[in-house]
Design a protein around this motif. Structure first.
Motif, PDB file in Angstrom:
ATOM      1  N   ILE A   1       0.984  -1.102  -0.022  1.00  0.00           N
ATOM      2  CA  ILE A   1      -0.028  -0.021  -0.053  1.00  0.00           C
ATOM      3  C   ILE A   1       0.986   1.239  -0.039  1.00  0.00           C
ATOM      4  O   ILE A   1       1.989   1.349   0.901  1.00  0.00           O
ATOM      5  N   GLY A   2       0.517   2.103  -0.845  1.00  0.00           N
ATOM      6  CA  GLY A   2       1.559   3.410  -0.766  1.00  0.00           C
ATOM      7  C   GLY A   2       1.188   4.351  -1.996  1.00  0.00           C
ATOM      8  O   GLY A   2       0.454   5.321  -2.149  1.00  0.00           O
ATOM      9  N   GLY A   3       1.899   3.907  -3.019  1.00  0.00           N
ATOM     10  CA  GLY A   3       1.935   4.643  -4.503  1.00  0.00           C
ATOM     11  C   GLY A   3       0.902   4.720  -5.024  1.00  0.00           C
ATOM     12  O   GLY A   3       0.653   5.202  -6.195  1.00  0.00           O
ATOM     13  N   ARG A   4      -0.126   3.393  -4.982  1.00  0.00           N
ATOM     14  CA  ARG A   4      -1.193   3.353  -5.786  1.00  0.00           C
ATOM     15  C   ARG A   4      -2.209   4.442  -5.294  1.00  0.00           C
ATOM     16  O   ARG A   4      -2.412   5.058  -4.468  1.00  0.00           O
ATOM     17  N   ARG A   5      -3.260   4.604  -6.333  1.00  0.00           N
ATOM     18  CA  ARG A   5      -4.246   5.529  -6.387  1.00  0.00           C
ATOM     19  C   ARG A   5      -5.060   5.127  -5.186  1.00  0.00           C
ATOM     20  O   ARG A   5      -5.645   3.966  -4.960  1.00  0.00           O
ATOM     21  N   SER A   6      -5.571   6.039  -4.335  1.00  0.00           N
ATOM     22  CA  SER A   6      -6.304   5.961  -3.180  1.00  0.00           C
ATOM     23  C   SER A   6      -7.606   6.807  -3.153  1.00  0.00           C
ATOM     24  O   SER A   6      -7.190   8.033  -3.682  1.00  0.00           O
ATOM     25  N   GLU A   7      -8.503   6.731  -2.423  1.00  0.00           N
ATOM     26  CA  GLU A   7      -9.584   7.819  -2.197  1.00  0.00           C
ATOM     27  C   GLU A   7     -10.302   7.377  -1.101  1.00  0.00           C
ATOM     28  O   GLU A   7     -10.642   6.433  -0.867  1.00  0.00           O
ATOM     29  N   GLN A   8     -10.537   8.560  -0.254  1.00  0.00           N
ATOM     30  CA  GLN A   8     -11.550   8.394   0.781  1.00  0.00           C
ATOM     31  C   GLN A   8     -12.847   8.562   0.424  1.00  0.00           C
ATOM     32  O   GLN A   8     -13.284   8.929  -0.579  1.00  0.00           O
TER      33      GLN A   8
END
Length: 381
Positions: A176-183
């Motif tokens: 987990i870290g550099g991938r696209r993330s969204e709250q």
């Protein structure tokens, strides 16, 4: 095959191969659109009845007794111990049914969405900021490269006093870290819950219950393309072919890059003898594969396993040309050069892999008490 089980307890497991942004002709004019949407969704509004974050009074009392009133940082430490330490509740990850907060409390095991439900409910009760965040994981392919599997994972995050953000991740198999993330909001999380339940019922062969759950999801989030895709799969199995076709098409209309829906629609066309339409999508699938660095990476891995290291390097270099910031590509090239005995090239590509990992801040936090946890400082303007 249009839908598979949730391996590794991903939020969603989507199958598909597709192409870029070309539109699909739905064959439905605007005057029929609203009527068809209402028909697919069952016409009557459905009130969701799964309180995924509700805790019973006795659970709240136990949290109050165990955590107490203290600093945010200490509350977080004590909550993690209470929920996950082997001498206390000892919650554990288990890739099975999606559960509510209370169901996971009673069973003591569940997938990442289930564990996140309980963690967020408990954290909020003791006064901590906590919310859902989805994280995109790189796509993978099945053993023959015929089907793409797009993973989405969910984690819990929140802000502590003093400008720090914590992350709790219940899935150690992926970085987990550099991938696209969204709250996402609680309402979106509830839609994800019903989508998961719908997929699970399709797999179990209970298509009526699957449709009911997927309608719940779409009542909460009418623009949830993946739920439309899964609803299409359930409707098709129920023999409601026209509505299934429209559900697939509407999923693509919402997101022109919904590869799973395109794949499912192509298979639908094949099953109906509509070969021209199926071939058209198939051509776009082929173009997509050649432009997708992860598909090339997948084929390179197969070459590597066969000892075809030069061919693996050629494909991996194409992957790098398409996506230069993926450390895994450089590591794979380094491994291939190592097999060829070229230590200089191996070391150069390993250095590039380290460089890109540091640049994107990819986390490799060790697993502790069944989950991973870290705190990072936020830049607050």
């Amino acid at each position: 095959m249009t839908l598979m089980p949730q391996r590794h307890a991903m939020l969603l497991l989507f199958l598909g191969l597709a192409s870029g942004c070309a539109s699909i002709d739905t064959g439905f004019d605007d005057s029929k659109r609203e009527e068809l949407i209402n028909t697919v969704l069952g016409n009557v509004p459905i009130e969701p009845d799964a309180p995924i974050l509700v805790l019973d009074p006795e659970v709240k009392a136990k949290l109050d007794e165990r955590i107490g009133s203290t600093s945010d940082r200490n509350k977080l430490t004590q909550l993690r111990l209470f929920l996950f330490d082997e001498n206390e509740l000892a919650l554990r990850y288990q890739a099975d049914n999606t559960r509510t907060a209370m169901e996971i409390w009673e069973s003591r095991a569940g997938n990442c969405l289930s564990l996140t439900n309980l963690f967020i409910a408990a954290a909020r009760h003791v006064g901590l900021d906590a919310h859902y965040k989805t994280v995109a994981i790189r796509p993978t392919w099945d053993h023959d490269g015929a089907t793409m599997i797009r993973y989405e994972h969910i984690i819990a995050t929140g802000q502590l006093s003093g400008g720090q953000e914590y992350v709790v991740d219940f899935l150690p198999e992926f970085v987990i870290g550099g991938r696209r993330s969204e709250q996402i909001t609680d309402k979106q999380a509830l839609a994800l819950y019903f989508n998961n339940k719908g997929a699970e019922h399709i797999i179990a062969g209970d298509h009526g219950t699957a449709i009911e759950n997927l309608r719940h999801a779409l009542t909460l989030n009418p623009r949830f393309g993946d739920a439309w895709n899964n609803l299409g799969a359930a409707l098709r199995r129920e023999g409601q072919l026209k509505l299934a076709e429209y559900a697939y098409q509407y999923a693509i209309e919402i997101d022109a890059n919904n590869f799973s829906a395109m794949n499912n629609l192509a298979q639908f066309y094949v099953s109906q003898g509509r070969e021209v339409e199926a071939i058209d999508i198939g051509k776009r699938v082929a173009r997509y594969r050649q432009r997708n660095p992860y598909f090339l990476y997948f084929i390179a891995q197969r070459f590597y396993e066969q000892g075809r290291w030069d061919e693996a390097i050629t494909l991996l270099e194409r992957s790098v040309a398409l996506k230069r910031d993926e450390p895994d590509f450089y590591e794979a090239i380094a491994t291939s050069y190592d097999q060829l005995g070229n230590e200089q090239q191996r070391d150069e590509y390993l250095a590039l892999a380290r460089q890109y990992r540091e640049a994107v801040g990819i986390r490799n936090v060790p697993r502790e008490r069944g989950h991973r946890f870290w705190i990072q400082t936020l830049n607050i303007n």
